[in-house]
Scaffold this active site. Structure first.
Site, PDB file in Angstrom:
ATOM      1  CG  ASP A 220      -7.553  -1.400   2.297  1.00 16.21           C
ATOM      2  OD1 ASP A 220      -7.217  -1.884   3.101  1.00 16.21           O
ATOM      3  OD2 ASP A 220      -7.829  -0.172   2.070  1.00 16.21           O
ATOM      4  CD  GLU A 304      -0.149   1.920  12.133  1.00 20.95           C
ATOM      5  OE1 GLU A 304       0.084   2.935  13.044  1.00 20.95           O
ATOM      6  OE2 GLU A 304      -0.402   1.876  10.865  1.00 20.95           O
TER       7      GLU A 304
HETATM    8  C1  UGA Z   1      -4.632   2.319   7.562  1.00 18.64           C
HETATM    9  C2  UGA Z   1      -4.672   2.083   8.955  1.00 18.64           C
HETATM   10  O1  UGA Z   1      -5.934   1.023   8.963  1.00 18.64           O
HETATM   11  C3  UGA Z   1      -4.686   2.864  10.009  1.00 18.64           C
HETATM   12  O2  UGA Z   1      -5.134   2.315  11.270  1.00 18.64           O
HETATM   13  C4  UGA Z   1      -3.600   3.554   9.913  1.00 18.64           C
HETATM   14  O3  UGA Z   1      -3.336   4.974  10.604  1.00 18.64           O
HETATM   15  C5  UGA Z   1      -3.268   4.158   8.436  1.00 18.64           C
HETATM   16  O4  UGA Z   1      -3.237   3.147   7.650  1.00 18.64           O
HETATM   17  C6  UGA Z   1      -1.895   4.759   8.172  1.00 18.64           C
HETATM   18  O5  UGA Z   1      -0.896   3.603   8.559  1.00 18.64           O
HETATM   19  O6  UGA Z   1      -1.768   5.665   7.892  1.00 18.64           O
HETATM   20  P1  UGA Z   1      -6.034   3.457   5.641  1.00 18.64           P
HETATM   21  O7  UGA Z   1      -5.610   2.478   4.781  1.00 18.64           O
HETATM   22  O8  UGA Z   1      -5.802   4.848   5.360  1.00 18.64           O
HETATM   23  O9  UGA Z   1      -5.613   3.185   6.976  1.00 18.64           O
HETATM   24  O10 UGA Z   1      -7.572   3.300   5.939  1.00 18.64           O
HETATM   25  P2  UGA Z   1      -9.034   2.418   5.455  1.00 18.64           P
HETATM   26  O11 UGA Z   1      -8.275   1.530   4.525  1.00 18.64           O
HETATM   27  O12 UGA Z   1     -10.068   3.278   5.074  1.00 18.64           O
HETATM   28  O13 UGA Z   1      -8.998   1.816   6.832  1.00 18.64           O
HETATM   29  C7  UGA Z   1      -8.446   0.861   7.271  1.00 18.64           C
HETATM   30  C8  UGA Z   1      -9.247  -0.384   8.100  1.00 18.64           C
HETATM   31  O14 UGA Z   1      -9.884   0.343   8.944  1.00 18.64           O
HETATM   32  C9  UGA Z   1      -9.776  -0.911   6.868  1.00 18.64           C
HETATM   33  O15 UGA Z   1      -9.688  -2.435   7.002  1.00 18.64           O
HETATM   34  C10 UGA Z   1     -11.317  -0.565   6.741  1.00 18.64           C
HETATM   35  O16 UGA Z   1     -12.219  -1.673   6.510  1.00 18.64           O
HETATM   36  C11 UGA Z   1     -11.448  -0.143   8.274  1.00 18.64           C
HETATM   37  N1  UGA Z   1     -12.352   0.929   8.601  1.00 18.64           N
HETATM   38  C12 UGA Z   1     -12.249   2.228   7.962  1.00 18.64           C
HETATM   39  C13 UGA Z   1     -13.245   0.791   9.351  1.00 18.64           C
HETATM   40  O17 UGA Z   1     -13.371  -0.159  10.299  1.00 18.64           O
HETATM   41  N2  UGA Z   1     -14.079   1.870   9.788  1.00 18.64           N
HETATM   42  C14 UGA Z   1     -14.003   2.912   8.907  1.00 18.64           C
HETATM   43  O18 UGA Z   1     -14.932   4.038   9.280  1.00 18.64           O
HETATM   44  C15 UGA Z   1     -13.081   3.083   8.027  1.00 18.64           C
HETATM   45 MN    MN Z   2      -6.618   1.017   3.583  1.00 15.11          MN
END
Ligand code: UGA
Ligand code: MN
Length: 367
Positions: A220, A304
């Site tokens: 995203d 990270e």
């Molecule tokens: C992001 C990071 O991906 C986290 O690892 C990190 O802890 C966080 O930012 C942070 O730095 O605070 P966030 O944007 O909040 O997380 O979450 P998402 O966009 O929902 O997920 C991150 C990534 O993991 C995306 O590429 C999403 O497709 C993937 N994801 C999400 C999964 O593979 N499985 C899930 O159940 C949810």
């Molecule tokens: Mn995200």
């Protein structure tokens, strides 16, 4: 709007009723008895209240009510009558800024061969926005030479829709799956995208070339492709600012005049050694492979930090990019979640809508 006469009366210290209408006409006990008698209904009270108003008060009230009615009527009429025309009456303002008919490329084919590869690791999972996100991101990557895209699905099965997308784009890629273990799904703060990133790391350790860098880019996020050329020559680890993170606007290493990292800024007091965003750093693959125990922990918010610590990196090792961490070239954007809807299709069993929805279902956009 209206305080109950009995309770107000009892609570009043002086034994006086202090009844008030929000319109602002106080009643004392005598007045109240005179006007209200035994009635306690609001409408009766209001009506009686109007009866005891002075002539001036009645005129003011009539002006307020009448004025509001006139205003309401006029605005409604204007909305219907004075609607903007479908073609403007004045010519619109138009100006061409610049244009070009050239297609420019950054590198020639020979030069490309010797460039370090960038392994872009993108965790993803099935939801209505997945295909839209991967299409946007993948087509940004199409503009960049020597990219190897690792799409790591949080899933048991390899989604055919992702396989199709990858073969269509024609980028070098690896499509793998690794679902989040159930115990982490029950956590209060879920470590999202960790199982799949770990699987991608293992793949790189086993199959990646040393003359390369690894970069985590969530599905995203949005990226300026110039950042890839900045990170391509990373020796150990490089870092830069990331824009639009959650409630605060940026996350960045803090650097001194000599471009040495001295800490981190992201609007919160730094409580982690490497308070970076996932999209804010790249690591040299040769260097990574030499480290004994590289891992990304299943700790939400510390993925990270934990990963960089496991690489045995110190602040002085960090290569500062994006003009000394003064520019934003990647954004931790977030798409608002769309519900997965089911559609009513009884009337569309024999037209295009049926096939359209079948395709959307395959993309995970609808149930
Ligand atoms: C992001 C990071 O991906 C986290 O690892 C990190 O802890 C966080 O930012 C942070 O730095 O605070 P966030 O944007 O909040 O997380 O979450 P998402 O966009 O929902 O997920 C991150 C990534 O993991 C995306 O590429 C999403 O497709 C993937 N994801 C999400 C999964 O593979 N499985 C899930 O159940 C949810
Ligand atoms: Mn995200």
């Amino acid at each position: 709007m209206f305080e109950d006469a009995s309770t107000t009366g009892q609570n009043s210290k002086k034994g006086k009723l202090n009844l008030k209408l929000t319109m602002g006409f106080p009643l004392n006990e005598r007045e109240l008895k005179k006007t209200v008698g035994d009635h306690s209904r609001l409408d009766v009270l209001l009506w009686d209240k109007i009866q005891v108003m002075s002539h001036r008060q009645r005129i003011i009230m009539a002006i307020i009510i009448g004025g509001s009615l006139i205003y309401f009527t006029i605005t409604q009429v204007l909305l219907v009558v004075a609607k903007a025309p479908s073609e403007p009456t004045q010519p619109e303002f138009r100006k061409i800024c610049t244009f070009s008919l050239e297609r420019e490329t950054i590198y020639g084919p020979a030069e490309e061969e010797s460039l370090p590869i960038i392994y872009v690791v993108t965790p993803t999972y099935k939801r209505p926005e997945m295909v839209a996100e991967l299409t946007r991101l993948g087509q940004s990557l199409l503009l960049v030479p020597r990219i190897h895209w690792i799409i790591a699905e949080d899933n048991r099965e390899c989604s055919p829709v992702i396989s199709n997308l990858l073969t269509r784009f024609g980028l070098p890629y690896t499509h793998l799956v690794s679902p989040m273990p159930e115990i982490y799904r029950k956590e209060r703060y879920i470590p999202r995208g960790v199982s799949n990133r770990r699987a991608a790391l293992q793949w790189i350790k086993e199959n990646g070339v040393n003359h390369a860098v690894v970069y985590f880019l969530d599905d995203d996020n949005a990226i300026d492709i110039r950042l890839f050329e900045e990170m391509r020559t990373t020796k150990k680890v490089s870092m830069w600012p990331v824009g639009l993170i959650g409630d605060y606007s940026v996350s960045s290493p803090v650097v001194d005049k000599m471009d040495n990292v001295v800490g981190f800024y992201d609007g919160w007091p730094a409580d982690r050694k490497f308070q970076v965003d996932m999209a804010g750093f790249a690591v040299n693959v040769g260097y990574m492979k030499k480290q004994p125990k590289v891992t990304m922990p299943y700790i939400a918010g510390h993925e990270e930090d934990g990963f960089l610590k496991s690489l045995n990196i110190r602040y002085e090792d960090v290569e500062v990019l994006a003009s000394g961490c003064t520019e934003v070239m990647v954004w931790h954007t977030r798409t608002t979640k769309n519900p997965t809807r089911s559609l009513r299709l009884d009337k569309h069993q024999h037209d295009n809508i049926k096939r359209l929805t079948d395709n959307m279902r395959q993309m995970g956009m609808i149930k």
